[in-house]
Design a protein around this motif. Structure first.
Motif, PDB file in Angstrom:
ATOM      1  N   VAL A 185      66.490  11.473  14.575  1.00  8.43           N
ATOM      2  CA  VAL A 185      65.089  11.656  14.196  1.00  8.43           C
ATOM      3  C   VAL A 185      64.867  13.124  13.851  1.00  8.43           C
ATOM      4  O   VAL A 185      65.741  13.955  14.056  1.00  8.43           O
ATOM      5  CB  VAL A 185      64.136  11.245  15.333  1.00  8.43           C
ATOM      6  CG1 VAL A 185      64.315   9.784  15.677  1.00  8.43           C
ATOM      7  CG2 VAL A 185      64.373  12.116  16.554  1.00  8.43           C
ATOM      8  N   SER A 186      63.689  13.406  13.387  1.00 12.05           N
ATOM      9  CA  SER A 186      63.404  14.781  13.013  1.00 12.05           C
ATOM     10  C   SER A 186      63.277  15.659  14.245  1.00 12.05           C
ATOM     11  O   SER A 186      63.076  15.170  15.361  1.00 12.05           O
ATOM     12  CB  SER A 186      62.093  14.824  12.224  1.00 12.05           C
ATOM     13  OG  SER A 186      61.017  14.591  13.108  1.00 12.05           O
ATOM     14  N   VAL A 187      63.412  16.941  14.029  1.00 14.42           N
ATOM     15  CA  VAL A 187      63.228  17.885  15.126  1.00 14.42           C
ATOM     16  C   VAL A 187      61.844  17.718  15.722  1.00 14.42           C
ATOM     17  O   VAL A 187      61.663  17.723  16.940  1.00 14.42           O
ATOM     18  CB  VAL A 187      63.415  19.325  14.624  1.00 14.42           C
ATOM     19  CG1 VAL A 187      63.087  20.314  15.732  1.00 14.42           C
ATOM     20  CG2 VAL A 187      64.824  19.537  14.128  1.00 14.42           C
ATOM     21  N   ARG A 188      60.875  17.534  14.845  1.00  6.50           N
ATOM     22  CA  ARG A 188      59.498  17.385  15.313  1.00  6.50           C
ATOM     23  C   ARG A 188      59.379  16.229  16.291  1.00  6.50           C
ATOM     24  O   ARG A 188      58.792  16.354  17.371  1.00  6.50           O
ATOM     25  CB  ARG A 188      58.551  17.161  14.127  1.00  6.50           C
ATOM     26  CG  ARG A 188      58.539  18.289  13.107  1.00  6.50           C
ATOM     27  CD  ARG A 188      57.474  18.038  12.041  1.00  6.50           C
ATOM     28  NE  ARG A 188      56.135  18.124  12.585  1.00  6.50           N
ATOM     29  CZ  ARG A 188      55.457  19.264  12.674  1.00  6.50           C
ATOM     30  NH1 ARG A 188      55.997  20.383  12.244  1.00  6.50           N
ATOM     31  NH2 ARG A 188      54.248  19.268  13.176  1.00  6.50           N
ATOM     32  N   THR A 189      59.928  15.097  15.924  1.00  8.39           N
ATOM     33  CA  THR A 189      59.840  13.925  16.798  1.00  8.39           C
ATOM     34  C   THR A 189      60.573  14.167  18.112  1.00  8.39           C
ATOM     35  O   THR A 189      60.091  13.792  19.189  1.00  8.39           O
ATOM     36  CB  THR A 189      60.442  12.692  16.096  1.00  8.39           C
ATOM     37  OG1 THR A 189      59.910  12.603  14.785  1.00  8.39           O
ATOM     38  CG2 THR A 189      60.125  11.429  16.877  1.00  8.39           C
ATOM     39  N   ALA A 203      59.437  24.409  14.156  1.00  3.44           N
ATOM     40  CA  ALA A 203      59.523  23.548  12.979  1.00  3.44           C
ATOM     41  C   ALA A 203      58.181  23.504  12.276  1.00  3.44           C
ATOM     42  O   ALA A 203      57.499  22.476  12.261  1.00  3.44           O
ATOM     43  CB  ALA A 203      59.948  22.142  13.394  1.00  3.44           C
ATOM     44  N   ARG A 258      55.169  23.242   9.706  1.00  4.18           N
ATOM     45  CA  ARG A 258      54.919  22.261   8.649  1.00  4.18           C
ATOM     46  C   ARG A 258      55.064  22.877   7.272  1.00  4.18           C
ATOM     47  O   ARG A 258      55.671  22.313   6.385  1.00  4.18           O
ATOM     48  CB  ARG A 258      53.491  21.728   8.803  1.00  4.18           C
ATOM     49  CG  ARG A 258      53.393  20.486   9.650  1.00  4.18           C
ATOM     50  CD  ARG A 258      52.763  19.361   8.824  1.00  4.18           C
ATOM     51  NE  ARG A 258      52.912  18.063   9.503  1.00  4.18           N
ATOM     52  CZ  ARG A 258      52.126  17.645  10.480  1.00  4.18           C
ATOM     53  NH1 ARG A 258      51.164  18.422  10.933  1.00  4.18           N
ATOM     54  NH2 ARG A 258      52.320  16.444  11.010  1.00  4.18           N
TER      55      ARG A 258
END
Lengths: 215, 215
Positions: free
Chosen positions: A91-95, A202, A204
């Motif tokens: 998954v993304s770093v954000r998630t 991270a 946006r």
DNA sequence: TCATAATCCGAGTAATCGCTCGGTTTTACT
DNA sequence: AGTAAAACCGAGCGATTACTCGGATTATGA
């Protein structure tokens, strides 16, 4: 090397394992109920339903029992919080960051009474080894997230920002669980916390970060 | 209303004021040297050069002495840290925040041994009132900074961000003083801390902040 | 089954420590 | 100087409590 708090002997038979566990659990219960200051070995043994002699069969002294309580708490704890992490990469770093924060918060909330008791009175010599250990893990996580962010964030202060990140998450969640201010909603704070942290590792926007950290 | 830790009697004559102070100072010294766990009233009196009877003339019990030590520490503390603050209004929010963080850091560093001793072992019931009090002051400062930033920052989560801000500054500086990681320089962390906090309450860019806090 | 090890027991001990109290010394005040 | 209040003293009491130890009980395994 190993701390003096280590159990002096580990249970080998099934019966003794029960005794061992009963002692640790009784200690946890008493810690929650009366605090470290009122903790006595005789009381622990009594609540555990074993004799004081049996307690000293396994634990060198009173603090060794408390140490084991803290160790188990920290352990079960980091297991809960680390569960969502293998997703890193998928998954993304954000998630990943967000779910880490959420998982950590949930893990802390579910152990609130014990955490409160430990944070309140238990001497640092007992707490420190475990806090240190989990902090090292969190730092590793932060560095990884940082690296994955690539050149979207400055790379010259990775250690410093990671330190701040881990400190913030740890302290904010702890205070939120143990001493929540009454004019904020925990859920909103956690959300805001995630946002602020994500802005660090991270962001946006595609724009490069500000050029310098000088004032 | 008032805590049970309050001194039972305040010194009225000059001689007794010396006695009182000697007791408090001896307690601080012993706290630093041996920790709360090894603290005894007889020992405090001995180091203070007064009799145990005199100690109980002024303090209801052992923890009342410790309470006074913590109270004085927190007091001198917030005085140091609050000194740069009247500048608020005369200087920019950025300068005020930065100098607040610097002053707080300096104040903590100058009391390192005592802070360490208090944080390590002193029960929360004794520390809490003072921590709470200073936190309230810090929160007020954060809100003010927030308000002065006007519409350069979102105004719908003032409480939440203030909470995070105060938590971050407090926790980061404390850890930096008491348990500094060896791969970062404290000065750089403090600088980075200021930058991050300023981004929250007084961002450099004129652009409006991101529209929403949702993920 | 029997020997040996593991486990359990809990009354008791030795030490600690918070705190009291009866009395002395010092200070303040007239 | 005289008196009353404030401050100081410290031996010791009472209570607590961490921990020991000699022996009873239970499990293991040959």
């Amino acid at each position: 090397m190993s701390s003096d708090f280590q159990p002096k002997k580990l249970p080998r038979q099934a019966r003794s394992r029960q005794t061992f566990d009963a002692i640790v659990e009784a200690c946890a219960r008493l810690l929650i109920a009366d605090g470290y200051g009122a903790l006595t070995t005789n009381h622990i043994a009594e609540v555990a339903g074993v004799s004081i002699g049996s307690l000293y069969e396994y634990f060198g002294d009173k603090d060794a029992v408390v140490y084991e309580v803290v160790r188990r708490t920290a352990h079960g704890f980091s297991e809960d919080a680390a569960r969502p992490l293998p997703a890193f990469g998928r998954v993304s770093v954000r998630t990943a960051i967000t779910s880490w924060i959420d998982a950590l918060f949930a893990a802390m909330r579910s152990r609130e009474p014990l955490l409160r008791a430990i944070a309140a009175d238990v001497p640092q010599t007992i707490r420190e080894p475990h806090e240190r250990e989990s902090r090292v893990r969190y730092l590793e996580l932060a560095r990884t997230a940082y690296r994955m962010a690539g050149d979207h964030v400055r790379q010259d202060r990775v250690e410093e920002v990671s330190f701040l990140l881990v400190t913030l998450v740890e302290a904010a969640l702890t205070r939120l669980v143990l001493d929540p201010p009454d004019d904020v909603s925990p859920a909103v704070v956690v959300d805001e916390l995630s946002c602020r942290v994500l802005e660090w590792v991270a962001p946006r926007s595609r724009a490069r970060p500000r050029p310098s950290g000088s004032r």
